[in-house]
Each structure stands twice: as C-alpha cells, then as structure tokens.
Design a protein around this motif. Structure first.
Motif, PDB file in Angstrom:
ATOM      1  N   LEU A 261       6.426   4.171  10.537  1.00  0.00           N
ATOM      2  CA  LEU A 261       5.393   3.249  10.487  1.00  0.00           C
ATOM      3  C   LEU A 261       5.662   2.842   8.797  1.00  0.00           C
ATOM      4  N   ILE A 262       5.779   1.431   8.767  1.00  0.00           N
ATOM      5  CA  ILE A 262       5.989   0.888   7.386  1.00  0.00           C
ATOM      6  C   ILE A 262       4.584   0.246   7.049  1.00  0.00           C
ATOM      7  N   MET A 263       3.924   1.047   5.968  1.00  0.00           N
ATOM      8  CA  MET A 263       2.713   0.310   5.519  1.00  0.00           C
ATOM      9  C   MET A 263       2.778  -0.305   4.331  1.00  0.00           C
ATOM     10  N   MET A 264       2.788  -1.807   4.268  1.00  0.00           N
ATOM     11  CA  MET A 264       2.990  -2.558   3.086  1.00  0.00           C
ATOM     12  C   MET A 264       1.654  -3.057   2.556  1.00  0.00           C
ATOM     13  N   SER A 265       1.467  -2.838   1.228  1.00  0.00           N
ATOM     14  CA  SER A 265       0.661  -3.055   0.364  1.00  0.00           C
ATOM     15  C   SER A 265       0.956  -3.695  -0.727  1.00  0.00           C
ATOM     16  N   ASP A 266       0.018  -3.706  -1.996  1.00  0.00           N
ATOM     17  CA  ASP A 266       0.367  -4.175  -3.256  1.00  0.00           C
ATOM     18  C   ASP A 266       0.807  -3.089  -4.286  1.00  0.00           C
ATOM     19  N   VAL A 267       0.801  -2.055  -3.846  1.00  0.00           N
ATOM     20  CA  VAL A 267       1.122  -0.763  -4.836  1.00  0.00           C
ATOM     21  C   VAL A 267       2.551  -0.373  -4.472  1.00  0.00           C
ATOM     22  N   ASP A 268       3.282   0.362  -5.393  1.00  0.00           N
ATOM     23  CA  ASP A 268       4.579   0.941  -5.171  1.00  0.00           C
ATOM     24  C   ASP A 268       4.396   2.081  -4.250  1.00  0.00           C
ATOM     25  N   GLY A 269       3.464   2.839  -4.178  1.00  0.00           N
ATOM     26  CA  GLY A 269       3.199   3.920  -3.344  1.00  0.00           C
ATOM     27  C   GLY A 269       2.215   4.695  -3.692  1.00  0.00           C
ATOM     28  N   ILE A 270       2.368   5.913  -3.441  1.00  0.00           N
ATOM     29  CA  ILE A 270       1.169   7.021  -3.613  1.00  0.00           C
ATOM     30  C   ILE A 270       1.155   7.579  -5.220  1.00  0.00           C
ATOM     31  N   TYR A 271       0.187   7.584  -6.000  1.00  0.00           N
ATOM     32  CA  TYR A 271       0.276   8.169  -7.265  1.00  0.00           C
ATOM     33  C   TYR A 271      -0.415   9.455  -7.154  1.00  0.00           C
ATOM     34  N   ASN A 272      -0.203  10.624  -7.917  1.00  0.00           N
ATOM     35  CA  ASN A 272      -1.211  11.503  -7.963  1.00  0.00           C
ATOM     36  C   ASN A 272      -2.556  11.363  -8.528  1.00  0.00           C
ATOM     37  N   LYS A 273      -2.698  10.146  -9.314  1.00  0.00           N
ATOM     38  CA  LYS A 273      -3.856   9.701  -9.827  1.00  0.00           C
ATOM     39  C   LYS A 273      -4.130   8.289  -9.879  1.00  0.00           C
ATOM     40  N   PRO A 274      -5.230   7.766 -10.276  1.00  0.00           N
ATOM     41  CA  PRO A 274      -4.978   6.233 -10.305  1.00  0.00           C
ATOM     42  C   PRO A 274      -3.859   5.717 -11.268  1.00  0.00           C
TER      43      PRO A 274
END
Length: 784
Positions: A261-274
């Motif tokens: 599953l490729i979930m395409m959003s407007d962020v590069d990925g998950i960060y450990n905090k904002p």
C-alpha cells in the motif's frame, strides 16, 4: 452470492484460457512465482481460497516483488497548492507510473480523493458568473473564496465525480489501460451482502486486467465513521474505523490481500515529531514500537498524520507492507518499488537491528564537532593509537582477511581485485608507518590561520581552516583504505561514513573495531562509522542534508556511476586513470626502459599505472623501440598499436580499439608522435588529467612539458606510480582527484579542509563606513 473468497470458477478461467489470451496477465502470473519466497500473492488460487499466510516484506529491496498494489492519492496530492482545481501535471505523472506497473504485470488499485475539489472548481466558476450577471456580488480579491464557501460539498462531489473519472479515463487510455469506477459508502462495509458484492467486483475487475479506482460516494453520504470496534460482517473480527481515504485504503489493501500500500500525501514521510519543531527527524523505517508525536491534520483533506499511521499499522498487522510518501516527488511509485529509500517504510519484521544510516550520519556530524574541539595533540594521539593497533592486532586482521579471500576466490573474483583485497603483515606495517606520518603532520591542520587583515581600527579579520563536515567514502576491494581514510578524517576533524564492498566485509569489520577503539580514547567514537546495512548507494547519495562530500575509490564504472547519480552532493575523485609516458627524442634509453617497466608492470591495476606509451618518431628507427617491446613482452604485457604506429609497421601489434582506454591489467598501447607538442596534444585529447610523464635529458623540453600538460600530476624522469599520497609524504590519501575545483592529485588532509572567516571588532557597523565616521585600512598582517 459470489465473493472474494469463493471464485474457483473464475480462477479456472484465468488459468486455462484468459491468461493465454492476455499476455499481460500471463506476465503477471509468471511474476508471482518470483514472489513466492517472500510470502506474497503467489497466484489467485491462494488469494481466493484465503489460504495464503500473508506477511509484510522485511526489507525495501523486496518491494520489487510486490505483485498487488494499492495506491492512495490524498487530497493534497490531487489538488493544486492554491486550492484552485486539480494538479493535472502531477496526476499525469502518477498515472503514468501506475500504468507502467500495470504493464509490468502488477495488479493495481487506486483510492483517490478529488471529486469535491474538482466539482467545487467547476461550480465556483459557474456561481461567480451567475453572481456577476446578477450584480449581487462585487468583484474583490475574496470573490472565489466567498463563492466556494457557500457550496454544498455533496453537490460539488456529485458534479466532480464524473469529471474526475472522465479525466482518469482519458489519461489511462493513453497507455491502453482500462479503468473502472467503484464508489463506496458505509453500508458497503457494514452490510454483509454489499460487502461481498464489493470485493467480488474488485476481484473480477482485477482478473479482467482492469484498474479499479475507488472513492467514497460523498454525493449521497457524509464521511464514513465506522467505529474501530465494529465487527466486520461474516468474519467475526473487528475492522478499522473508516474516517477518511487513509483508513479506506488500508481496509481495501488488507481485504484484497495486497502486497504493498502506497499512501501518497504532501509530506515526505513520518517524523518523530512535527517537522517544524526542533529535533524533528524523518523516520525512513517505522514499526509499531516507534514513538511519534503528531502535529495538526491536513489543511486540505480530512485525515492527519495520526490517521495515516493508524491506517498503515493496521494494514501492516494484516500482512500489507506500507509506504507513506510525498506524492509530489517525481517518480515516487517507481522509486519505491525499485527499493530506494523514499518515504517511510512500515514493517514489523526488520531485516536487521542496525542503527538507521540517518542516525549514523547525524552522529558523524556531532562527532566531527567533538574532534574539532580536541587539541591537535589529542587528535594525533588517536591516530597513533590506531597505527599501533594495526601491528598489535595484525593476527586478528589477517584472520578476517583470510575469510574474505576464501569467499572471494569461491565467487570467482578477478585476480586484480583479489590482489587489492589481500592484506599482509608487510602491508599492515606500511599502513602503520603512513598513519604515523598523518598523526605527526596533523598539528598544523584544523584552525590554521591562512590570512590576517586589519580592516580598520580594532576590526580584525582572519581566514582559518576548518573541516568540510561529513564525508562519505565508497570503496571497493581494498580494506587498507579504511584505516587510511579514517586517519585522514581524524586529522582533519571530519565526520566519516565508510561504505565498503561486500567482498571485504570481514576485513572491514575487524579494521573498523580498531578505528572505534582509537576514537574512544578521545571520546569521539561516533565520528566515524562503517555503513554495513543494506542501504543502497543511491540512497546514500541523496542524503545531502547529512553528507557534504562524496569520495569514491574503486573501478572507473563505480566512480562514473556515483558522479552521475549524485545530483546535490559534490563528488571528489577521478573516473579514469589514463596515464601516459612520453619518451622524448633526448630520452636516456636505460632510464626509459626502467621507468616504463615500473609504470606498467609494478601494479598494473592501479589508477596511476601507464596505459599509453608515446614514442618520439625518431626512436622508431633506433634500438629503443625494439628494446621497449621486448621488455614489455618479457613482462607478459599485451601491446596494442596506435593508429600512427600501425601505419608504420607491416607486421606489428594489433591495433588499439580506442586511444582513450584504461586497461587496468598487463596491457598497454604504444603510439608515435612527431615531437613534444604532438605528445602534449595527444595527452590533452585522450588523457584523463590524472598523471603524465616525460622522459628526457633536455631540461628545457622537460620544463615546457611540465608547464604545458594540464593534468593533476606531471612528472619528469620518474615513474607514474609515484602519484600516491604515501609516496608524496601525505601519509595516505582519500583518493586522487582530477577535478579543477578544490583538491587535485593525491588528496591528503589539506584536501579535506575548507575555510571560514572570523571577524572581531568592538561596536563596528557598516553604516559608519558609508557615512565616513570610520575609515578602511585593509592592512595585511603576519600570520603569527
């Protein structure tokens, strides 16, 4: 009632007839066999019977085996940044990638947003026209926003849905891909009958080689809220709360047993905090054990990062590998499938427990600053410790090296590479001596004042040397490079990442333990690390935030590949070592034979070995030509004739295929030239600006040659093999550079330094000089 888990008749059709008539699906069926080892969909029989034991991929490199893909496009990906309509160029690129995957035999499903945005754009235009005609709303900067705000989202969805699908159909048709629209609402998942129908439909569409495009039917139903504790009909199991397209795509991926599953959003990925907060770090790999602090929800869609992570972990727990990525990145889907480190990869079964290379790089940056704070004697002490350890623990090192040689011999590694791989007591002793040279010269490196200027009264400027930052050195075969480069990094206070070839894995590990031990003595053990994870070189080359300079050491193919791939990080090195030796008409024959023998035969695999011998044409009729040829043949050198030499000989060596070739073995080319100027022209045309030599007793000719040849190293009456950091007295080298900017030739400590300016004053301001209140002096001062 047909459902996803009872399609044996359809499978028989696929197996016996449909695959034969549809080569694309037949390719997909063959493709599935490759996936068997990784527990992915092996064929439709296992899918529809529910017998497959699904598990996520453990490593990005396995994603190329993903057969069934779900691609989710978030609202921020679909819409333009200004909110006015769809981002058509971005959509076209994504559709092209999905079509490529489809033609490769992968089964693709898309979950898309965008109907409301598309409909709102169209209705807003019509509403503005209507309002303008009625003159009930005066034009202003906020007209579009005001008009859009009064639109019913359901009406916008009803208008936009058909437009959205028409656009998808037009774009996919360019690649001969059929699509189908599947609109879903809450009852489709809550009601057992409609749920069966939904997944029966999806399975049927996939079997017919059609790409289903799934969306919520926002025209007739508000956003769906199936609570997390809702029991999915017919299963007795709790489902995921469907609050947005993130959770919808996760549910679909799990139900149809998707591999990825490729979930395409407007962020590069998950960060450990904002991401905007201090200390925020991109997490390239995520497991359910990770601790994450989420920020605000998306400004465009209904989901936030917490929604995406919850959906991804839910799907991951059900055997679906998930990547959350930035849909605005070029070729994101294909890059992910190729195994590159794009976005955040979700897996609960990581292939190893090694530290992320991002963390290692950050530690190298911090470690560099620790080294920089040390005194020169403390840095020298660490290098002396490493030099001593090479001798004290030589048995341990040679034992590890023997394992590498054994494995390399079994795998058929070429002899020149075996020679580079091999260590010996003599090599370790030479290494130790070289490292001590580096240590003894490290007192005048970091912080050395290059210039002092008194700009004005009480305004002092100085230029001092500082480390570049973090270096990435990629090397093949030669484990002796590791302690050499490590010592140079210590002396220059640079952080260092080392990426060695797998053929030297045991040797590199043993040597790295000694490097860590020597660094620990000064509290800087994190400044240098060996990257031994499965990180692709292409991923390392994209770490411009962490790495300041790349230095490749290896074959010309490796260096050229790295120079080509690295778009944002400068590369220091040379792709080829096409070195020439020119025998002038005034060359001493005895010297000439001695120098040519050493330049070609001492170590033919080295980049500073002679590849082309240029002879003044007068020697063709004398004894030197014959003596040179006889000597080379006696040494086992295969000779090739240049074009001009070939025309002079009735019977001679075979012609060279090209004059610009690095043999790297006991082979060379011989060519004749009319004079020194012709030799220089030949070198400039066919050389690689590495090392070129003239052999002559005419000092005036030698001086002209040394001044005119534009190479990193130019020699007179010595072998080209002297182009080496140790032989130059640098202790060692990180490589030889043929670049025009920064360092050239063998690069030692000085080549790993840059400068910074330090200005000290009292209360000076630029305005005071403009107003004539202060006067410039610009007085050059002694360095000491």
């Amino acid at each position: 009632m047909c459902n996803l888990f009872n399609l044996s008749g359809k499978v028989g059709m696929l197996k016996n007839g449909f695959f034969r008539s549809n080569p694309m699906l037949y390719s997909a069926r063959n493709f599935s066999v490759k996936c068997m080892h990784y527990g992915t969909n092996v064929d439709k029989r296992t899918l529809v019977s529910g017998e497959r034991k699904q598990r996520t991929f453990s490593d990005r490199s396995q994603l190329k085996y993903a057969r069934r893909l779900v691609v989710k496009l978030g609202s921020a990906v679909i819409t333009r940044e200004d909110g006015n309509g769809l981002a058509l160029g971005r959509l076209a690129s994504i559709i092209e990638q999905v079509a490529e995957c489809h033609h490769e035999g992968r089964e693709c499903i898309m979950v898309t947003s965008g109907a409301v945005a598309f409909g709102r754009q169209k209705l807003t235009q019509e509403l503005l026209m209507s309002l303008s005609m009625r003159e009930t709303l005066s034009p202003s900067d906020h007209t579009r926003e005001d008009a859009g705000s009064i639109l019913d989202p359901r009406a916008a969805a009803a208008v936009g849905q058909s437009e959205l699908m028409a656009m998808y159909d037009a774009m996919f048709s360019q690649y001969n891909v059929k699509i189908a629209q599947v609109l879903v609402t809450k009852p489709d998942f809550y009601n057992e009958e409609t749920r069966k129908n939904l997944f029966c439909t999806l399975s049927e569409l996939i079997s017919l080689n059609i790409v289903p495009i799934v969306n919520t039917n926002d025209a007739v139903s508000p956003p769906m809220y199936i609570h997390d504790d809702t029991v999915v009909p017919g299963t007795g199991k709790k489902g995921i709360g469907i609050k947005d397209n993130d959770s919808l795509s996760a549910l679909l991926a799990a139900e149809i047993q998707s591999d990825l599953l490729i979930m395409m959003s407007d962020v590069d990925g998950i960060y450990n905090k904002p991401p905007w907060e201090d200390g925020a770090r991109m997490m390239h790999t995520y497991s359910s054990k990770e601790q994450v602090q989420f920020g605000q929800k998306s400004k465009v869609g209904t989901g936030g990062m917490d929604s995406k992570v919850n959906a991804a972990t839910w799907a991951m727990a059900r055997g679906v590998s998930v990547v959350i990525c930035n849909g605005m990145q070029e070729k994101a889907i294909k890059t992910i499938i190729s195994g590159r480190k794009v976005g955040t990869f979700f897996t609960d079964c990581p292939s190893n427990s090694t530290t992320s290379v991002d963390i290692i790089a950050e530690n190298a940056r911090t470690g560099s600053r620790v080294l920089q704070k040390l005194t020169p004697s403390e840095r020298a002490s660490a290098i002396h410790t490493l030099a001593d350890l090479l001798i004290e623990k030589k048995e341990q090192i040679l034992e590890a090296n023997a394992k590498d040689l054994e494995e390399a011999t079994k795998s058929g590694l070429e002899k020149p590479l075996l020679n580079r791989l091999s260590l010996s007591a003599g090599k370790l002793k030479t290494l130790s001596i070289g490292l001590k040279q580096i240590a003894d010269s490290s007192y005048e490196n970091v912080g050395r004042v290059l210039r002092r200027t008194k700009l004005a009264e009480n305004l002092m400027l100085k230029q001092v040397t500082v480390p570049i930052g973090v270096l990435l050195v990629i090397f093949e075969s030669r484990p002796d490079s590791l302690p050499q480069v490590a010592a140079l990094a210590m002396a220059s206070a640079n952080g260092l990442l080392l990426k060695g070839g797998k053929e030297a894995a045991f040797s590199n590990k043993a040597l790295m333990e000694l490097v860590k031990e020597s660094l620990q003595s000064v509290g800087a053990q994190d400044s240098i690390s060996l990257v031994s994870t499965r990180e692709e070189i292409s991923d390392l080359l994209a770490m411009e935030k962490h790495i300041d300079l790349i230095i490749p050491r290896g074959s010309s193919d490796l260096v050229r590949s790295i120079q080509k791939q690295s778009q944002h990080i400068p590369v220091l090195g040379h792709a080829e070592g096409i070195c020439h030796v020119y025998l002038d008409k005034d060359a001493d024959p005895i010297k000439a034979i001695k120098i040519v023998r050493d330049a070609k035969c001492d170590y033919p695999a080295a980049c500073n070995a002679m590849e082309t011998l240029l002879l003044h044409e007068d020697h063709l009729n004398g004894s030197l030509f014959t003596e040179i040829c006889n000597m080379l043949k006696h040494e086992g050198v295969k000779i090739h004739a240049g074009p001009k030499l070939a025309t002079q000989l009735t019977f001679g060596p075979p012609p060279a295929k090209t004059m610009r070739h690095e043999y790297g073995s006991l082979e060379c080319c011989i060519e004749i030239v009319s004079d020194m100027d012709a030799a220089i022209d030949h070198i400039h045309k066919f050389g690689s600006s590495h090392t070129d030599v003239i052999v002559t007793e005419n000092d005036a000719t030698a001086k002209q040659f040394l001044n005119a040849v534009d190479s990193a190293c130019v020699f007179h009456n010595v072998s080209s093999r002297f182009a080496d950091g140790f032989r130059f007295g640098l202790g060692a080298e990180v490589g030889i550079s043929t670049a025009r900017i920064h360092a050239r030739g063998p690069v030692g400590v000085e080549g790993l330094l840059t400068t910074k300016w330090i200005l000290e004053g009292t209360d000076h301001t630029a305005a005071e000089f403009n107003e004539g209140k202060r006067n410039w002096l610009h007085e050059n001062l002694p360095l000491n």
